[in-house]
Design an enzyme around this catalytic site. Structure first.
Site, short mmCIF file in Angstrom:
data_model
loop_
_atom_site.label_atom_id
_atom_site.label_comp_id
_atom_site.label_asym_id
_atom_site.label_seq_id
_atom_site.Cartn_x
_atom_site.Cartn_y
_atom_site.Cartn_z
N TYR A 143 -2.54 -1.28 9.82
CA TYR A 143 -2.52 -1.88 8.38
C TYR A 143 -1.32 -1.37 7.83
O TYR A 143 -0.61 -2.19 6.92
CB TYR A 143 -3.60 -1.22 7.87
N SER A 193 0.86 -1.07 0.01
CA SER A 193 0.29 0.03 -0.10
C SER A 193 0.93 1.22 -0.01
O SER A 193 1.98 1.31 0.52
CB SER A 193 -1.11 0.07 1.42
#
Length: 264
Positions: free
Chosen positions: A172, A159
């Site tokens: 995350y 990400s």
């Protein structure tokens, strides 16, 4: 000449690819794109068999009626080593060939976007179990079982938050930072095998996972921060993964490719 032209248009012809988390979102788009490049696909899902079946049906609809299916669906939790092994076993049985390409797209995100101080241990463990442990198990299995001698490709999705370091995504982002570190080391450890290992790190992409838990104001703010004044789409990510899966990408190894429109 015609043969060369066909090879160029189908650079993954008859190669076997596993795409985890491919029943929806970015994974779905990647699976369909790899199929368009000629690959045979394993559509992996954890819970929604109906969506996975639809993806496989879309891919198989382009094959002749009497041909062997070019896509199968396999239920597997990437955080479970036995199920990851079964995923590769199923691919080899179905297509009679070693797996050439692994794309690990399975991932989870806490839709509440809590600060680190407010992230529960249970949620932290859940995120790391799927995102970091899952990537490790898939990469480990692929490192031992992908085709040797050229054409083997390990592509893990990370990400762009690893570069952005936004508040509210601590667990995350940390899980994805672990994935990026692993892939850089893995690429070096695979010396001599002909297998490459890379990460693709999307920015904000208009998927169900992105919108979950976000207000219209939050979404609008993200769009305003994007230099191209829009959210990314799954079709912005799939061709980058497709390129990394082909022979043309061989000199790209141990890298993190941020696909974010300049967001970070």
């Amino acid at each position: 000449m015609a043969t060369n032209s066909k090879a160029q248009s189908l650079p993954l012809k008859d190669r076997v690819a596993i795409v985890t988390g491919s029943s929806r979102g970015i994974g779905r788009e990647i699976a369909i794109h790899l199929a368009q490049l000629g690959a045979k696909l394993v559509i992996n899902y954890t819970s929604n068999s109906t969506q996975a079946d639809l993806v496989a049906a879309e891919i198989n609809s382009s094959a002749s009626p009497d041909a062997t299916p070019r896509a199968i669906t396999v239920k597997a939790d990437v955080s479970d080593p036995a199920q990851v092994k079964s995923l590769f076993d199923s691919a080899e049985r179905a297509f009679g060939s070693p797996v050439h390409v692994l794309v690990n797209s399975a991932g989870v995100l806490d839709p509440k976007h809590p600060t680190i101080a407010n992230t529960s241990l249970e949620e932290f463990d859940r995120i790391f179990s799927v995102n970091a442990r899952g990537a490790f198990l898939c990469a480990k299995e692929a490192a031992n079982r992908l085709k040797r001698g050229g054409g083997g490709r390990i592509i893990l999705l990370s990400s762009s938050l690893v570069g952005a370091l936004r508040p509210g995504f601590g667990a995350y982002t940390a899980s994805k930072a672990a994935v990026e570190t692993m892939v850089k080391i893995l690429a070096k450890e695979l010396k001599g095998t002909g297998i490459t290992a890379n990460c693709v790190a999307p920015g904000p992409i208009a998927t169900e996972m992105f919108f979950d838990g976000k207000s219209e104001e939050m979404v609008r703010k993200v769009i305003e921060e994007c230099p191209l004044s829009r959210l990314g789409e799954t079709k912005d990510v799939a061709p980058v993964v497709g390129f990394l899966a082909t022979d043309a990408s061989e000199w790209i190894n141990g890298q993190v490719v941020r696909v974010n429109g300049g967001y970070v």
